[in-house]
Design an enzyme around this catalytic site. Sequence first.
Site: not given
Length: 268
Positions: A66, A99
């Site tokens: 990520k 997220d």
Amino acid sequence: MTTLYGVIGDPIAHSLSPIMHNAAFKALNMDCYYGAFHVKGRYLYEAVNGARALGFGGLNVTVPHKEVIIRFVPADETSHDIGAANTIDFKTNRAYNTDAPGAIASLKDNGVDVKGKNVLVLGAGGAARAVTYGLLENGAAVTIANRTAPKAADLAAYMREYGDVFGTSMDNLKEKVAIADVIVNTTTVGLDENETLVTADMLNRKQAVFDLVYRPVETKLLREAKRAGATTIDGITMLVRQGALSFEIWTGERPPLDVMERSARDAV
Ligand code: ATR
């Protein structure tokens, strides 16, 4: 022609994302398929460019890629600020982070508005980064408590630009929990069904407890929170919402949350 999507990570075998996204594609009658791809760090660049060359619509990016991904895929503002992305859209060739908004949506959908609230974030890893950013952007005052206190201090220093945040150790956790309106567990404690950092005696019914761990779905922390009468939000709630936001970025369609949620809960 079928449009392909997928998730890349290492490890990836247990990802619920294919089940969740394929259920949504089916429900919307879309000719799309979502797969899981085990990609090691040294192949990350080639994998992303290969997927683009093959005509993929987009990718989810998970642990441990990520942070690295935004070094070569242009980051939108949220992923730039967080320093990590979990979604690539090949239409725009941009990286996004769902997220943070996924965590906020999980709270909102359970009646928790964090504006002006004291939120205790347990942990200071990658998940804590996105959650803390989302909380600060939505007006919460955040305390990050981590076993390794300097990591909490570092994360708080990085996030200070976005709001009221400080970092601390896990010492005197009972007191830290007592003054929080919302407690979010971003640590890996809870993957073992007998482990929790916070117990029922530390909690009360006015609080909300959000556990990002989704295996098991009902962690010991959530069982303890229920015993105390607190509002509980589990990790599947979050998983589904970050996934739904990625789906929307790629397709412009809002996926059926209930379908995605049911498929994930049935599979876990
Ligand atoms: P993620 O990307 O999911 O956030 P991570 O970056 O590996 O995962 O972070 C894991 C978090 O869980 C860290 O905050 C870690 O604390 P340390 O920084 O002290 O290592 C926390 N954690 C893991 N095991 C723990 C335990 N037994 N007690 C308390 N915290 C723990």
